[in-house]
Design a protein around this motif. Structure first.
Motif, PDB file in Angstrom:
ATOM      1  N   PRO A 189       0.802  -1.232   0.000  1.00  0.00           N
ATOM      2  CA  PRO A 189       0.000   0.000   0.000  1.00  0.00           C
ATOM      3  C   PRO A 189       0.833   1.279   0.000  1.00  0.00           C
ATOM      4  O   PRO A 189       0.341   2.334  -0.406  1.00  0.00           O
ATOM      5  CB  PRO A 189      -0.829  -0.116   1.289  1.00  0.00           C
ATOM      6  N   ALA A 190       2.077   1.211   0.460  1.00  0.00           N
ATOM      7  CA  ALA A 190       2.935   2.395   0.502  1.00  0.00           C
ATOM      8  C   ALA A 190       3.698   2.601  -0.801  1.00  0.00           C
ATOM      9  O   ALA A 190       4.461   3.569  -0.924  1.00  0.00           O
ATOM     10  CB  ALA A 190       3.920   2.289   1.659  1.00  0.00           C
ATOM     11  N   LEU A 191       3.494   1.709  -1.789  1.00  0.00           N
ATOM     12  CA  LEU A 191       4.230   1.786  -3.048  1.00  0.00           C
ATOM     13  C   LEU A 191       3.328   2.255  -4.177  1.00  0.00           C
ATOM     14  O   LEU A 191       2.120   1.992  -4.180  1.00  0.00           O
ATOM     15  CB  LEU A 191       4.819   0.407  -3.397  1.00  0.00           C
ATOM     16  N   TYR A 192       3.928   2.931  -5.145  1.00  0.00           N
ATOM     17  CA  TYR A 192       3.223   3.270  -6.366  1.00  0.00           C
ATOM     18  C   TYR A 192       3.135   2.032  -7.261  1.00  0.00           C
ATOM     19  O   TYR A 192       3.810   1.031  -7.037  1.00  0.00           O
ATOM     20  CB  TYR A 192       3.928   4.408  -7.100  1.00  0.00           C
ATOM     21  N   GLU A 193       2.308   2.112  -8.301  1.00  0.00           N
ATOM     22  CA  GLU A 193       2.072   0.955  -9.151  1.00  0.00           C
ATOM     23  C   GLU A 193       3.358   0.465  -9.815  1.00  0.00           C
ATOM     24  O   GLU A 193       3.636  -0.732  -9.861  1.00  0.00           O
ATOM     25  CB  GLU A 193       1.028   1.302 -10.222  1.00  0.00           C
ATOM     26  N   ASN A 194       4.171   1.401 -10.339  1.00  0.00           N
ATOM     27  CA  ASN A 194       5.423   0.993 -10.980  1.00  0.00           C
ATOM     28  C   ASN A 194       6.412   0.430  -9.968  1.00  0.00           C
ATOM     29  O   ASN A 194       7.195  -0.475 -10.271  1.00  0.00           O
ATOM     30  CB  ASN A 194       6.042   2.175 -11.727  1.00  0.00           C
ATOM     31  N   GLU A 195       6.372   0.943  -8.731  1.00  0.00           N
ATOM     32  CA  GLU A 195       7.249   0.419  -7.682  1.00  0.00           C
ATOM     33  C   GLU A 195       6.833  -0.991  -7.288  1.00  0.00           C
ATOM     34  O   GLU A 195       7.685  -1.825  -6.973  1.00  0.00           O
ATOM     35  CB  GLU A 195       7.210   1.337  -6.459  1.00  0.00           C
ATOM     36  N   ARG A 196       5.533  -1.278  -7.308  1.00  0.00           N
ATOM     37  CA  ARG A 196       5.062  -2.627  -6.991  1.00  0.00           C
ATOM     38  C   ARG A 196       5.570  -3.632  -8.007  1.00  0.00           C
ATOM     39  O   ARG A 196       6.006  -4.722  -7.641  1.00  0.00           O
ATOM     40  CB  ARG A 196       3.530  -2.653  -6.955  1.00  0.00           C
ATOM     41  N   ARG A 197       5.500  -3.259  -9.286  1.00  0.00           N
ATOM     42  CA  ARG A 197       6.010  -4.167 -10.318  1.00  0.00           C
ATOM     43  C   ARG A 197       7.511  -4.368 -10.156  1.00  0.00           C
ATOM     44  O   ARG A 197       8.022  -5.488 -10.332  1.00  0.00           O
ATOM     45  CB  ARG A 197       5.700  -3.600 -11.706  1.00  0.00           C
ATOM     46  N   TYR A 198       8.223  -3.324  -9.802  1.00  0.00           N
ATOM     47  CA  TYR A 198       9.675  -3.408  -9.626  1.00  0.00           C
ATOM     48  C   TYR A 198      10.022  -4.315  -8.445  1.00  0.00           C
ATOM     49  O   TYR A 198      10.892  -5.183  -8.545  1.00  0.00           O
ATOM     50  CB  TYR A 198      10.227  -2.002  -9.393  1.00  0.00           C
ATOM     51  N   VAL A 199       9.315  -4.133  -7.337  1.00  0.00           N
ATOM     52  CA  VAL A 199       9.550  -4.964  -6.148  1.00  0.00           C
ATOM     53  C   VAL A 199       9.190  -6.410  -6.431  1.00  0.00           C
ATOM     54  O   VAL A 199       9.882  -7.342  -5.984  1.00  0.00           O
ATOM     55  CB  VAL A 199       8.749  -4.415  -4.958  1.00  0.00           C
ATOM     56  N   THR A 200       8.107  -6.620  -7.188  1.00  0.00           N
ATOM     57  CA  THR A 200       7.708  -7.984  -7.528  1.00  0.00           C
ATOM     58  C   THR A 200       8.788  -8.699  -8.321  1.00  0.00           C
ATOM     59  O   THR A 200       9.095  -9.870  -8.073  1.00  0.00           O
ATOM     60  CB  THR A 200       6.397  -7.967  -8.331  1.00  0.00           C
ATOM     61  N   ARG A 201       9.403  -7.994  -9.263  1.00  0.00           N
ATOM     62  CA  ARG A 201      10.482  -8.598 -10.052  1.00  0.00           C
ATOM     63  C   ARG A 201      11.689  -8.927  -9.181  1.00  0.00           C
ATOM     64  O   ARG A 201      12.269 -10.014  -9.293  1.00  0.00           O
ATOM     65  CB  ARG A 201      10.896  -7.647 -11.171  1.00  0.00           C
ATOM     66  N   VAL A 202      12.067  -7.982  -8.315  1.00  0.00           N
ATOM     67  CA  VAL A 202      13.249  -8.187  -7.475  1.00  0.00           C
ATOM     68  C   VAL A 202      13.028  -9.348  -6.502  1.00  0.00           C
ATOM     69  O   VAL A 202      13.866 -10.249  -6.385  1.00  0.00           O
ATOM     70  CB  VAL A 202      13.601  -6.898  -6.707  1.00  0.00           C
ATOM     71  N   VAL A 203      11.888  -9.330  -5.806  1.00  0.00           N
ATOM     72  CA  VAL A 203      11.607 -10.381  -4.821  1.00  0.00           C
ATOM     73  C   VAL A 203      11.416 -11.732  -5.501  1.00  0.00           C
ATOM     74  O   VAL A 203      11.943 -12.752  -5.050  1.00  0.00           O
ATOM     75  CB  VAL A 203      10.369 -10.011  -3.981  1.00  0.00           C
ATOM     76  N   GLY A 204      10.664 -11.740  -6.606  1.00  0.00           N
ATOM     77  CA  GLY A 204      10.448 -12.992  -7.321  1.00  0.00           C
ATOM     78  C   GLY A 204      11.740 -13.576  -7.866  1.00  0.00           C
ATOM     79  O   GLY A 204      12.012 -14.770  -7.725  1.00  0.00           O
ATOM     80  N   GLY A 205      12.554 -12.719  -8.504  1.00  0.00           N
ATOM     81  CA  GLY A 205      13.840 -13.189  -9.022  1.00  0.00           C
ATOM     82  C   GLY A 205      14.772 -13.652  -7.916  1.00  0.00           C
ATOM     83  O   GLY A 205      15.466 -14.667  -8.060  1.00  0.00           O
ATOM     84  N   GLY A 206      14.789 -12.908  -6.803  1.00  0.00           N
ATOM     85  CA  GLY A 206      15.635 -13.310  -5.675  1.00  0.00           C
ATOM     86  C   GLY A 206      15.210 -14.637  -5.089  1.00  0.00           C
ATOM     87  O   GLY A 206      16.053 -15.467  -4.712  1.00  0.00           O
ATOM     88  N   TYR A 207      13.893 -14.864  -5.021  1.00  0.00           N
ATOM     89  CA  TYR A 207      13.385 -16.131  -4.482  1.00  0.00           C
ATOM     90  C   TYR A 207      13.768 -17.311  -5.376  1.00  0.00           C
ATOM     91  O   TYR A 207      14.179 -18.361  -4.892  1.00  0.00           O
ATOM     92  CB  TYR A 207      11.867 -16.051  -4.340  1.00  0.00           C
ATOM     93  N   VAL A 208      13.633 -17.110  -6.693  1.00  0.00           N
ATOM     94  CA  VAL A 208      14.001 -18.174  -7.628  1.00  0.00           C
ATOM     95  C   VAL A 208      15.491 -18.483  -7.544  1.00  0.00           C
ATOM     96  O   VAL A 208      15.902 -19.656  -7.519  1.00  0.00           O
ATOM     97  CB  VAL A 208      13.609 -17.776  -9.072  1.00  0.00           C
ATOM     98  N   MET A 209      16.328 -17.444  -7.474  1.00  0.00           N
ATOM     99  CA  MET A 209      17.771 -17.661  -7.402  1.00  0.00           C
ATOM    100  C   MET A 209      18.168 -18.327  -6.087  1.00  0.00           C
ATOM    101  O   MET A 209      19.057 -19.184  -6.055  1.00  0.00           O
ATOM    102  CB  MET A 209      18.504 -16.326  -7.554  1.00  0.00           C
ATOM    103  N   PHE A 210      17.503 -17.944  -4.999  1.00  0.00           N
ATOM    104  CA  PHE A 210      17.796 -18.581  -3.711  1.00  0.00           C
ATOM    105  C   PHE A 210      17.440 -20.062  -3.769  1.00  0.00           C
ATOM    106  O   PHE A 210      18.215 -20.926  -3.314  1.00  0.00           O
ATOM    107  CB  PHE A 210      17.006 -17.894  -2.598  1.00  0.00           C
ATOM    108  N   GLY A 211      16.272 -20.375  -4.320  1.00  0.00           N
ATOM    109  CA  GLY A 211      15.884 -21.780  -4.453  1.00  0.00           C
ATOM    110  C   GLY A 211      16.828 -22.566  -5.336  1.00  0.00           C
ATOM    111  O   GLY A 211      17.141 -23.730  -5.054  1.00  0.00           O
TER     112      GLY A 211
END
Length: 262
Positions: free
Chosen positions: A115-137
């Motif tokens: 809720p504290a993020l703008y729409e473009n920031e949400r997409r950016y965070v989603t990419r970073v977190v998703g990519g980081g999770y895949v790489m960690f796995g």
């Protein structure tokens, strides 16, 4: 956004507390399931100690195809504490619970901060977190299927003399497995962090190439720190993927810089 902005500090704390409670309940739930399915849990955890593990069978086939000889091995684990096996059972089940609940944990944390993020920031965070999770796995899987089995086979069967038997405790086995999987999971975040720093303008491929020799020294030092054992074999197994990831990160940073150009 407007509704969230009107919430007080204590309202945000209530939302965070609710998210933490949900995370704890789901994690404990998965942990309890793993605890009661003891045979299935430890059949996975203890698989790398047997010469029937998929990695050993693959290397045996390669050795047979190349005309070499494959040797079978057997390592028996022991327990030295009265309640040690029960404690290890609970810790392992809890680790399995955290691992299974990790997608839900990330989802709840993202719901709290989104809720504290703008729409473009949400997409950016989603990419970073998703990519980081895949790489960690991916790092955890490579450690479980390649690095830890080779390390265990080398150290578990190494003897300075035929008169000295290896008595490896269950606690030592589990601790080494968890530590190596966690360490390799974190190591595999190098490309993702490099991409993030390049997007933020903190890192360039020229800088990484210029200090490549320094990076190799740092990689060896870090590998020596995170390696649970002090042998050169395990150090090399950990340092080699880190060096490969560093070289891959140079290409990623270079591509990220080109995509950022107007």
């Amino acid at each position: 956004m407007a509704t969230e902005n009107r919430q007080s500090f204590w309202d945000h704390l209530d939302v965070l507390r609710a998210a933490i409670v949900k995370i704890a309940l789901v994690t404990v739930g998965f942990g309890m399931v793993a605890f009661f399915f003891k045979e299935q849990l430890f059949s996975v955890v203890l698989a790398p100690k047997s010469d029937g593990f998929i990695t050993y069978r693959l290397f045996n086939r390669i050795a047979a195809w190349s005309g070499g000889l494959s040797e079978s091995f057997s390592v028996r684990l022991i327990n030295t504490g009265l309640a040690q096996q029960f404690i290890i059972h609970m810790k392992t089940a809890l680790c399995a619970g955290v691992l299974c609940a990790s997608p839900y944990i990330l989802y709840q944390l993202f719901r709290f901060v989104s809720p504290a993020l703008y729409e473009n920031e949400r997409r950016y965070v989603t990419r970073v977190v998703g990519g980081g999770y895949v790489m960690f796995g991916l790092g955890v899987l490579i450690s479980y299927f390649l690095i830890f089995p080779l390390t265990f086979r080398f150290l578990g069967t190494y003897q300075v003399s035929g008169e000295v038997d290896n008595l490896i405790t269950l606690d030592s086995y589990i601790s080494t497995l968890v530590m190596m999987c966690l360490a390799m999971g974190l190591v595999f975040e190098i490309p993702m962090l490099s991409w993030l720093f390049a997007k933020l303008g903190f890192l360039s491929d020229g800088f990484m190439r210029r200090y490549r020799k320094h990076a190799v020294v740092i990689i060896l030092v870090v590998a020596a720190i995170i390696t649970p054992t002090s042998d050169v074999f395990t150090l090399s197994l950990v340092a080699l993927p880190m060096w490969i990831l560093y070289e891959v990160s140079i290409l990623i940073v270079n591509k990220a810089a080109k995509n950022s150009e107007p």
